[in-house]
Design an enzyme around this catalytic site. Structure first.
Site, PDB file in Angstrom:
ATOM      1  NE  ARG A   1      -3.779   0.345   2.691  1.00 47.39           N
ATOM      2  CZ  ARG A   1      -4.508  -0.305   3.315  1.00 47.39           C
ATOM      3  NH1 ARG A   1      -4.388   0.715   4.488  1.00 47.39           N
ATOM      4  NH2 ARG A   1      -5.378  -1.166   3.421  1.00 47.39           N
TER       5      ARG A   1
ATOM      6  CG  HIS B   1      -6.066  -2.030  -5.798  1.00 50.23           C
ATOM      7  ND1 HIS B   1      -5.025  -2.343  -5.173  1.00 50.23           N
ATOM      8  CD2 HIS B   1      -6.412  -1.133  -5.318  1.00 50.23           C
ATOM      9  CE1 HIS B   1      -4.683  -1.483  -4.138  1.00 50.23           C
ATOM     10  NE2 HIS B   1      -5.563  -0.622  -4.227  1.00 50.23           N
TER      11      HIS B   1
ATOM     12  CE1 TYR C   1     -21.539  13.201 -15.768  1.00 53.80           C
ATOM     13  CE2 TYR C   1     -20.332  13.406 -13.348  1.00 53.80           C
ATOM     14  CZ  TYR C   1     -21.553  13.420 -14.203  1.00 53.80           C
ATOM     15  OH  TYR C   1     -22.642  13.184 -13.552  1.00 53.80           O
TER      16      TYR C   1
END
Length: 752
Positions: free
Chosen positions: A35, A81, A126
């Site tokens: 991470r 993931h 978007y």
């Protein structure tokens, strides 16, 4: 011996201490490896690596048509993931922002945030994205046996453990992360400089960090702010792998306006304007009257700071803003990465580049071995095909007549199964003579390539040369000029309280009872001010509002009060005892003001004194500090400040009407003490020093005795001149008991 036990029902039991320790360690290792920390090889964290890999699997290269970000994030989450979509998308956005990444890995279309608000990006439904051209440096060698593939989270797919980076991305884009018990803060660097340092290490493996800094001067942030950290500090940070670097905004002056054209990395223009506006409202920067943000597409950063007038010192104003706003910012340097052995380690610049070069050498070796294996396979096929061309008629006969042509061919011409299959897969049009020539040319070229690869794999020098050429080529293709210029900058310093006040003339008036007040201007008749009942005028001093007033008490202690903090002379002032803590029984004897480098005449009524620098009398303590040693039974004579010493005289007047005049420079210059003898006094204590004051050429000396007064100019004092420490001469009849002495530029009756 295991701490766990198993009961009859097959349930394993372990102590809570053992379980929690193991669970926490497992979590810590997960955070560190999967991470927070980047790998030294490709400089990426796992989520970044998976995003880049997933986009490459979707064929979203730099020339492809962009795809909806939601589709990309969906693939990343579903295949590699399994975490939150918002965090994953934010990681993708970061790689697309050219103001966050020095060399962006993602080419985004749509609203991907702005320097003003990096998190103002549109939702992933978007926006569209594809990989940038620079990302090819991470992926171009992926299918060439260069990366270890590991199973994904559910074991249905594989993903690369580390991408085969062609350049040290770990330094180029940097990164930050917080793990368990450790963190990383790697600032971005310039590609050409880092590549140049790598080439230096390839030829000189023992090159020092200082030598590498001939190539890598300092970090290179995406913005054009200046780096002002001294190079010796940067060297220490590069050697230790830990330190900090300071970046400062760039500005230029246009008339009364200061134009900020570049901000430090990750600094919001809106935040800077908000900080400056807050200080303007708090009246902490009276030299600024207006702010504007004129940033646009042509000028991404253009902040306008309007000065009050062109007399405002630009450098001093900007120094204040650097010290109090984000126009100057410090960045931590902590080169903590996952090393090649899989362990997190803090590395210096040299160690980090050497570690990456080891990674690159192994990657190139694996690529060459992979290519060598493919060449051997192809040469093996070509050998079989050429056998077929040499014995074409026999091959055709076997294919036409034999029931099992593959086995017959293998036995007849001693071919492998792969070679026999390739012969049987030939088309009729491939049996032309030209095709045979092409195969022979291909075999010859592959043979030469194989020989070259084998020599390279056996020679460390040839391998270094190959890596150097590849690094140089990539630097020429993707490199650019440095943006963050290394320069020397003075330490930022905020405005002091005195500087903010301004410099206006002021007269400080001290009463006999220790009450003080400040009157504007120097044309103030201090003695004519109203005083409280039982109180009266004691002393006054002229100065500026941005200076300090020095008060002396009867014990020889000096106290400091900022002039602009004193109450107005419209009232009767306030007692100094409320601000200061003088010793019990002490009374205030006088006041002085002036420039820090001016001098003050300090004397006791015992007839001793010296010259002290005014700045040496300043004290931040309410209890002040002792500067003049006063013998028992005596007190302090009113102090007087002077600008120069060489052109002044000192006039010493005793209570018995004696006066001695000598050059002021005959007094010693001390920081504290008793001083030297000014005038000779009787040992019986019947006479004391009443006044010791400097006299300039234009001054008028007025000696008061009851209702009578004597006016003297410098030309009238020749009869009283003598050596320091003498008895002095008597004043005229009627002045044997002197009350007070003053120096003024006006007659007591008010005429000039």
């Amino acid at each position: 011996m295991s701490d766990s036990t198993t009961d009859r029902d097959g349930i394993e039991e372990i102590p809570l201490r053992v379980y929690t320790e193991k669970a926490y360690l497992d979590y810590a290792m997960y955070v560190i490896h999967d991470r927070a920390l980047p790998h030294v090889g490709d400089g990426l964290k796992p989520v970044q690596r998976r995003i880049v890999y997933a986009m490459s699997e979707l064929s979203l290269n730099a020339t492809a048509k962009p795809m909806k970000s939601a589709r990309t994030i969906g693939d990343v989450l579903g295949k590699f993931h399994p975490h939150g979509d918002s965090a994953c998308y934010e990681a993708m956005v970061l790689m697309a922002q050219n103001f966050s990444f020095r060399y962006p890995l993602v080419d985004g279309q749509g609203n991907w945030g702005a320097p003003d608000d990096p998190k103002s990006f549109a939702a992933m439904r978007y926006t569209e994205a594809r990989l940038s051209a620079f990302a090819d440096l991470l992926l171009s060698e992926l299918g060439q046996g260069t990366a270890d593939m590991s199973p994904n989270f559910d074991g249905t797919l594989t993903e690369p453990a580390v991408l085969p980076a062609r350049v040290p991305t770990v330094l180029l884009n940097g990164g930050t992360g917080i793990a368990v018990g450790m963190a990383t803060d790697i600032p971005p660097h310039n590609l050409r400089e880092v590549v140049s340092a790598c080439i230096r290490l390839l030829s000189e493996p023992k090159a020092t960090t200082k030598a590498l800094m001939e190539h890598v001067q300092c970090p290179d942030f995406p913005t054009e702010a200046e780096i002002i950290t001294p190079q010796d500090e940067i060297l220490k940070a590069y050697e230790a792998g830990r330190g900090s670097v300071r970046a400062r905004a760039v500005y230029q002056v246009e008339g009364d306006d200061i134009i900020v054209t570049a901000l430090p990395h990750q600094v919001s223009p809106a935040r800077v304007l908000e900080q400056i506006a807050g200080q303007m409202q708090a009246r902490k920067i009276p030299t600024v009257v207006d702010l504007r943000d004129e940033s646009d597409h042509e000028n991404p950063t253009r902040l306008v700071i309007v000065r009050r007038s062109n007399r405002v010192n630009v450098e001093r104003l900007m120094s204040h803003l650097y010290a109090t706003t984000d126009l100057e910012r410090s960045y931590r340097m902590n080169f903590n990465v996952i090393a090649l052995d899989g362990r997190p380690r803090v590395m210096g610049l040299r160690e980090l580049l050497l570690e990456w070069l080891d990674f690159r050498k192994e990657t190139v070796r694996r690529r060459l071995r992979y290519r060598l294996e493919r060449i051997d396979q192809r040469l093996h096929l070509l050998e079989g095909l050429l056998v077929a061309y040499v014995n074409l008629d026999e091959v055709i006969r076997i294919v036409r007549t034999e029931d099992h042509p593959r086995q017959f061919l293998m036995k007849k011409f001693k071919l492998s199964d792969v070679q026999a299959s390739a012969i049987l897969d030939l088309r009729l049009r491939q049996l032309a003579r030209l095709e045979q020539d092409r195969l022979e040319q291909e075999r010859e070229a592959l043979g030469a390539e194989k020989s070259d690869i084998e020599r390279t794999l056996k020679s460390s020098r040839r391998l270094r040369t190959m890596i150097e050429k590849e690094l140089t080529g990539d630097a020429e293709t993707f490199g650019d000029e440095r943006r963050s210029v290394l320069t020397e900058g003075a330490e930022a310093r905020a405005y002091t309280e005195e500087e903010l006040v301004g410099s206006e003339p002021v007269t400080i008036v001290l009463s006999q009872k220790g009450w003080v007040r400040a009157a504007k201007g120097h044309d103030v008749e201090s003695r004519e001010l109203g005083f409280r009942s039982g109180d009266g005028y004691l002393a006054s001093a002229r100065g500026r509002t941005n200076q300090v007033a020095i008060f002396l008490d009867s014990t020889g202690r000096a106290y400091t009060v900022a002039a602009h903090t004193l109450p107005s002379a419209r009232g009767q002032g306030e007692p100094l005892s409320g601000r200061l803590n003088p010793p019990s029984g002490a009374e205030f004897a006088g006041i002085v003001m002036g420039a820090p480098d001016s001098h003050v005449v300090l004397a006791s009524s015992a007839g001793y004194g010296f010259l002290a620098r005014l700045e040496g009398l300043v004290s931040k303590n309410r209890a002040g500090k002792t500067v003049l040693t006063v013998p028992a039974g005596f007190t302090v004579v009113a102090p007087h400040s002077i600008e120069t010493v060489s052109q002044d005289l000192l006039v010493a007047v005793t209570s018995a009407g004696r006066m001695l005049v000598f050059a002021l420079e005959e007094l010693p210059k001390l920081s504290r003490g008793k001083g030297n003898k000014i005038v000779q006094l009787p040992k019986d204590g019947s006479e004391h020093l009443l006044a010791a004051m400097p006299l300039a050429q234009a001054d008028l000396l007025v000696i008061h005795a009851g209702q009578r007064y004597l006016k003297l100019r410098i030309g009238d004092l020749d009869n009283y001149r003598g050596e320091r420490g003498r008895r002095g001469r008597k004043l005229p009849r009627g002045f044997q008991r002197v009350d007070r002495v003053e120096v003024t530029d006006r007659d007591p009756n008010g005429s000039s």
